[in-house]
Design a protein around this motif. Structure first.
Motif, short mmCIF file in Angstrom:
data_model
loop_
_atom_site.label_atom_id
_atom_site.label_comp_id
_atom_site.label_asym_id
_atom_site.label_seq_id
_atom_site.Cartn_x
_atom_site.Cartn_y
_atom_site.Cartn_z
N PHE A 45 -30.61 -50.75 -0.39
CA PHE A 45 -30.23 -49.98 0.80
C PHE A 45 -30.46 -50.85 2.04
O PHE A 45 -31.59 -51.31 2.25
CB PHE A 45 -31.09 -48.71 0.84
N LEU A 47 -20.54 -41.53 -1.61
CA LEU A 47 -21.61 -41.77 -2.57
C LEU A 47 -21.17 -41.37 -3.97
O LEU A 47 -21.39 -42.11 -4.95
CB LEU A 47 -22.85 -40.97 -2.16
N GLU A 101 -31.28 -36.37 0.28
CA GLU A 101 -30.37 -36.12 -0.84
C GLU A 101 -30.08 -37.41 -1.60
O GLU A 101 -30.06 -37.41 -2.85
CB GLU A 101 -29.07 -35.52 -0.32
N ILE A 102 -29.84 -38.50 -0.87
CA ILE A 102 -29.57 -39.78 -1.53
C ILE A 102 -30.74 -40.20 -2.41
O ILE A 102 -30.57 -40.62 -3.55
CB ILE A 102 -29.27 -40.87 -0.48
N ARG A 103 -31.94 -40.06 -1.88
CA ARG A 103 -33.13 -40.45 -2.65
C ARG A 103 -33.29 -39.56 -3.88
O ARG A 103 -33.64 -40.04 -4.97
CB ARG A 103 -34.37 -40.37 -1.76
N LEU A 158 -25.93 -49.75 -0.71
CA LEU A 158 -25.61 -48.90 0.44
C LEU A 158 -25.80 -49.70 1.73
O LEU A 158 -26.91 -50.15 2.02
CB LEU A 158 -26.52 -47.66 0.44
N GLN A 211 -19.66 -38.75 3.77
CA GLN A 211 -20.57 -39.74 3.21
C GLN A 211 -21.02 -39.34 1.81
O GLN A 211 -21.23 -40.19 0.95
CB GLN A 211 -21.78 -39.94 4.14
N ARG A 212 -21.17 -38.05 1.56
CA ARG A 212 -21.50 -37.58 0.21
C ARG A 212 -20.37 -37.94 -0.76
O ARG A 212 -20.62 -38.32 -1.91
CB ARG A 212 -21.73 -36.08 0.21
N THR A 267 -31.11 -49.53 -6.85
CA THR A 267 -30.44 -49.34 -5.56
C THR A 267 -30.97 -50.31 -4.51
O THR A 267 -32.18 -50.50 -4.37
CB THR A 267 -30.63 -47.89 -5.06
N ILE A 323 -23.36 -33.69 -5.64
CA ILE A 323 -23.46 -33.84 -4.18
C ILE A 323 -23.29 -32.50 -3.45
O ILE A 323 -23.25 -32.45 -2.22
CB ILE A 323 -22.42 -34.85 -3.64
N ARG A 350 -30.49 -38.52 3.82
CA ARG A 350 -31.34 -39.54 3.20
C ARG A 350 -32.21 -38.92 2.11
O ARG A 350 -32.48 -39.54 1.08
CB ARG A 350 -32.17 -40.26 4.24
N GLN A 401 -30.70 -40.60 -6.42
CA GLN A 401 -31.07 -41.90 -7.00
C GLN A 401 -32.17 -41.74 -8.04
O GLN A 401 -32.13 -42.36 -9.11
CB GLN A 401 -31.51 -42.86 -5.87
#
Length: 348
Positions: free
Chosen positions: A189, A144, A175-177, A157, A140-141, A187, A121, A173, A180
């Motif tokens: 969301f 996660l 970074e999350i993708r 999420l 939030q990171r 996942t 992260i 978003r 993942q």
């Protein structure tokens, strides 16, 4: 093959049915968004998958195992909440390792896993800080990373970006993708933000009043809406009430112009949908030319959205902003071009 299966899920609170016959098959490693307005049932579906709510009927299975009646800690689910839910008295590293500690993982396994997650992260140097010393995006990171540390089967999420400002949301978003995809984790969301759902997902489930109105790829959801609700909720849509002139040939009247759609229509009137980007400011190369007068000009940065009056029918359309070409002014007469294939029949 389905990895996460939701079969005929129902959830009622008293006499209120919040989720109605909800079905979904999710492949391993797939990113699914549940998209819809407040009160549509999307978070309730997520909470049933997590085990925080027991379905009134229906079943949930993960990797072929029925988990419908298992407690949350028996499902191997990772969850990221809207409000972060970090422990204020624990450091970043301790927060990330909390789930591993609860599961009884040996200390010599926890430390390297926490380091791996902090590297993932991009917060490797902040492990000794406390949550109050971090920005919202950093918190939030951490949330996660905490959810991912125990290697869950499914990641959930719940509107994790809604409390962040616009620039941070876009960055996070992405970074999350990326994370993942790197981990290949299945996942789900939940969001009410159409742009988030369309930009992040392999497939989108558009929910309305407790049901899945449409399930499809972002391309199909946007370009081929299956219901009137989906057509109006996802993206910006012009709705045009058009009298049917000839039902057999699909000829309708838009303004003073008769337009042949090339498909059979019911007699009477139909409601047509048209995306703003499907309209051009010049009819060159387009099948249909419509004449109107500019009523509004909205500057949106890279895009300028205009609204034209076509004999009482207001039509919104977009044009790119260029520094050397000013858009039409309010009151200016214009000719707009479009193709019949871009007109969606969304209601009769």
């Amino acid at each position: 093959m389905s990895y996460l299966t939701l079969s005929h899920l129902e959830k009622s609170f008293g006499t209120l049915r919040v989720v109605k016959d909800f079905n979904l098959d999710v492949a391993q490693g797939e990113f699914i968004s549940l998209l819809g307005p407040s009160g549509c049932g999307k978070t309730t579906v997520l909470r049933m998958v997590a085990g925080f709510e027991l379905p009134s009927s229906g079943g949930i299975s993960i990797d072929g195992k029925d988990v419908t009646h298992l407690r949350p800690n028996q499902r191997n689910i990772g969850m990221v909440f809207q409000a972060y839910a970090l422990f204020p008295n624990l450091t970043v590293a301790q927060n990330v390792g909390f789930g591993l500690k609860v599961k009884g993982a040996p200390k010599d396994e926890i430390a390297p896993r926490v380091k791996e997650m902090l590297d993932l992260i991009g917060l490797a140097d902040l492990g000794n800080r406390y949550p109050f010393q971090l920005s919202g995006g950093q918190q939030q990171r951490v949330a996660l990373a905490r959810a991912l540390a125990p290697k869950p089967s499914v990641l959930l999420l719940d509107e994790p970006l809604s409390a962040l400002d616009a620039k941070v949301r876009v960055s996070l978003r992405n970074e999350i993708r990326a994370i993942q995809r790197e981990l290949g984790i299945t996942t789900i969301f939940v969001t009410h933000d159409q742009e988030e759902a369309l930009s992040m997902s392999d497939r989108v489930v558009v929910m309305h009043e407790g049901i899945a109105d449409q399930v499809g790829t972002p391309f199909d959801i946007y370009n081929r809406p299956a219901t009137r609700f989906v057509a109006g909720f996802v993206g910006t849509l012009n709705t045009i009430e058009a009298p049917v002139v000839d039902a057999a040939t699909g000829t309708v009247r838009i303004g003073l112009r008769e337009v042949r759609l090339g498909r059979t229509l019911p007699a009477g009137r139909v409601t047509l949908g048209l995306r703003p980007e499907a309209v051009s400011l010049a009819p060159t190369g387009r099948e249909i030319a419509l004449h109107g007068k500019i009523r509004e000009v909205d500057f949106l940065g890279s895009v300028i959205r205009l609204r034209a009056d076509l004999d009482g029918q207001i039509l919104a359309f977009d044009t790119f902003n260029t520094a050397h070409s000013a858009p039409p002014k309010v009151g200016e007469e214009v000719t707009l071009g479009l193709n019949a294939a871009d007109l969606l029949v969304i209601g009769a």
